[in-house]
Design an enzyme around this catalytic site. Sequence first.
Site, short mmCIF file in Angstrom:
data_model
loop_
_atom_site.label_atom_id
_atom_site.label_comp_id
_atom_site.label_asym_id
_atom_site.label_seq_id
_atom_site.Cartn_x
_atom_site.Cartn_y
_atom_site.Cartn_z
N LYS A 1 1.23 -1.14 -0.31
CA LYS A 1 -0.29 0.02 -0.49
C LYS A 1 0.73 0.96 -0.16
O LYS A 1 2.01 1.35 0.27
CB LYS A 1 -1.08 0.38 1.17
CG LYS A 1 -1.83 -1.25 0.87
CD LYS A 1 -2.98 -1.30 2.62
CE LYS A 1 -3.68 -3.06 2.45
NZ LYS A 1 -4.68 -2.76 3.64
N TYR B 1 -12.24 -3.76 -3.32
CA TYR B 1 -12.73 -3.93 -2.20
C TYR B 1 -14.59 -3.50 -2.61
O TYR B 1 -14.57 -3.05 -0.82
CB TYR B 1 -12.61 -2.54 -1.18
CG TYR B 1 -11.03 -3.02 -0.69
CD1 TYR B 1 -10.20 -3.84 0.42
CD2 TYR B 1 -9.72 -1.57 -0.85
CE1 TYR B 1 -9.46 -4.57 -0.08
CE2 TYR B 1 -8.82 -2.24 -0.68
CZ TYR B 1 -8.01 -3.20 0.44
OH TYR B 1 -7.09 -3.03 0.81
N ASN C 1 -1.99 -0.28 7.29
CA ASN C 1 -1.69 -1.19 7.00
C ASN C 1 -0.54 -1.65 6.51
O ASN C 1 -0.43 -3.41 6.32
CB ASN C 1 -2.54 -2.71 8.06
CG ASN C 1 -3.42 -2.73 7.38
OD1 ASN C 1 -3.45 -2.53 5.82
ND2 ASN C 1 -4.58 -3.62 7.42
N HIS D 1 -2.15 -5.35 1.36
CA HIS D 1 -2.87 -6.64 0.98
C HIS D 1 -2.29 -7.70 0.75
O HIS D 1 -1.40 -7.91 -0.39
CB HIS D 1 -3.42 -5.49 0.12
CG HIS D 1 -4.32 -6.64 -0.51
ND1 HIS D 1 -6.30 -7.10 -0.07
CD2 HIS D 1 -4.68 -7.12 -1.54
CE1 HIS D 1 -6.62 -7.76 -0.92
NE2 HIS D 1 -5.95 -8.22 -1.38
N GLU E 1 -8.61 -10.62 -8.33
CA GLU E 1 -7.41 -9.74 -7.69
C GLU E 1 -6.25 -9.17 -8.66
O GLU E 1 -6.33 -8.85 -9.46
CB GLU E 1 -7.05 -9.05 -6.33
CG GLU E 1 -7.94 -9.02 -5.54
CD GLU E 1 -7.86 -10.03 -4.24
OE1 GLU E 1 -6.69 -9.87 -4.17
OE2 GLU E 1 -8.96 -9.63 -3.19
P1 RTP Z 1 -6.86 -6.20 3.11
O1 RTP Z 1 -7.71 -6.53 2.04
O2 RTP Z 1 -5.85 -5.15 2.90
O3 RTP Z 1 -5.25 -7.46 2.31
O4 RTP Z 1 -7.37 -6.54 4.57
P2 RTP Z 1 -7.45 -7.59 5.93
O5 RTP Z 1 -8.20 -8.80 4.31
O6 RTP Z 1 -6.74 -7.79 6.68
O7 RTP Z 1 -8.79 -6.63 6.23
P3 RTP Z 1 -10.05 -6.47 5.25
O8 RTP Z 1 -11.73 -6.33 6.42
O9 RTP Z 1 -10.59 -6.55 3.96
O10 RTP Z 1 -9.97 -4.61 5.34
C1 RTP Z 1 -9.75 -3.66 3.79
C2 RTP Z 1 -8.50 -2.94 4.64
O11 RTP Z 1 -9.70 -1.76 5.47
C3 RTP Z 1 -9.12 -0.96 6.75
N1 RTP Z 1 -9.86 -1.25 7.43
N2 RTP Z 1 -10.20 0.03 8.10
N3 RTP Z 1 -10.87 1.16 10.60
C4 RTP Z 1 -11.03 -0.32 10.26
O12 RTP Z 1 -11.93 -0.47 10.87
C5 RTP Z 1 -11.00 -0.81 9.14
N4 RTP Z 1 -11.45 -2.41 8.78
C6 RTP Z 1 -10.66 -2.72 7.46
C7 RTP Z 1 -6.93 -2.10 6.36
O13 RTP Z 1 -6.52 -1.05 5.85
C8 RTP Z 1 -7.57 -3.14 6.00
O14 RTP Z 1 -6.54 -3.59 5.64
MG MG Z 2 -9.30 -8.24 2.55
#
Ligand code: RTP
Ligand code: MG
Length: 192
Positions: A52, A92, A155, A158, A169
């Site tokens: 990112k 997303y 974070n 991804h 993707e």
């Molecule tokens: P990613 O898709 O980026 O690999 O992350 P992930 O699967 O671990 O988590 P996901 O639920 O898919 O969320 C995508 C990204 O959104 C941001 N996020 N912010 N403020 C919040 O509560 C929140 N929750 C998620 C994070 O950057 C997360 O990686």
């Molecule tokens: Mg995710």
Amino acid sequence: MKVAALFAAFAVSANAFAPTSSFTNSVSLSAAPRSASALQMNAAERTYIMIKPDGVQRGIVGNIISRFETKGYKLVAMKTKQASQELLDTHYCDLVEKPFFPKLRDYMMSGPVCCMVWEGKEAVVTGRKMLGATNPLASEPGTIRGDFCIEVGRNICHGSDSVENANKEIALWFEESELVDWESHSKDWIYE
Ligand code: RTP
Ligand code: MG
């Protein structure tokens, strides 16, 4: 004649030390529960890993590449890209209704991302383990997020969460012609 016999003996002994061909031999020599085609499919599993904008800005790209390389995964494609709003809405799509989505989209558009496709056995689930938990404070030390960041909204990396999403993707971020099919000279030292 003696030279020929010597050469033949050398060829046989040298062969004993050579690594065996990975997929075919491992299937025929062991009572593997999976079929040869299942094993081959597994070893060719691909995941979409995207550093990112904060990871790019903070100079962590090389470290993340190095982790996937030294694990044994194969780099199939890589590029930097400025993400558009449309691209992120699609990427997303399951999060667009979340209250944090506008902030997430701004963050993801705040600079270039580094898009990669890594290939290898169980690349999707292992890639997620290497990333760590979504919230970096809950990520184990030794994981990418556990080692390099603090906030969920910063974070740094991804990783696809399923094989199905990985394929979607990869098709979203890359043209088919950008995915290079090549054979690693290390494969017999990584897979038995
Ligand atoms: P990613 O898709 O980026 O690999 O992350 P992930 O699967 O671990 O988590 P996901 O639920 O898919 O969320 C995508 C990204 O959104 C941001 N996020 N912010 N403020 C919040 O509560 C929140 N929750 C998620 C994070 O950057 C997360 O990686
Ligand atoms: Mg995710």
